[in-house]
Motif scaffolding. Sequence first.
Motif: not given
Length: 159
Positions: A33-48
Motif C-alpha cells: 500500500x505504500x509507494x515504491x521508491x524509484x518506480x518508473x511506472x508507479x503502482x505496484x511496479x518495482x523501483x531502482x
Amino acid sequence: MHTAVLRLADVDGSAIQSLLARYGLRLIKVDDGTAIPGSFWGDEEAGIIGHTVYARGDTPVHSVLHEAGHLIVLPPERRAEVHTDATDSIEEEDAVCYLQIVLGGTLPGVGRAQLMADMDAWGYSFRLGSAQAWFEHDAENARAWLVAHGLLTQAGDPV
C-alpha cells in the motif's frame, strides 16, 4: 493494475534476494500500500535506486527481474547514479528483457515460460507477437550483447 501475473508474495523471496546478491544488488521490500521508491511506472511496479531494487508483495516478479536487469547490465560504478530510470539505450533494454527471462528460469516456482507469459500479460510488445517468439527467434542481438558484456556464457547461462 495487471492481476494475471506471478507476484513477489507468490514466490520464495529469499531466492530472489540471493540471485540479486550475486550481482551486488539488494532487494528491499516495502510495506503493501505504500509507494515504491524509484518506480518508473508507479503502482505496484518495482523501483531502482543505486544498487537496490524496491518492491512490494504485489509487485510482479517480472518487474523485479526487469528492474534488477537494468542494474545488472550497468558497470557497478554507474549503478550508484541510477534513480528510477536506468537507460535510454535500445540495446540495453533488449538485453534487460532477455536477461530477465534467463534469470526467471533460475528461480524456483518461476521459470522461463511463466516469466514470458507474465511479460505478455503485462503488455511487453515484441515484433513477433510474444516474449517467447522474440526470445526464441528474434533476440540474437540481445543475447550477443549479454555474452559480449560477460553476463551470459556462450551456452546462454547467467554468469
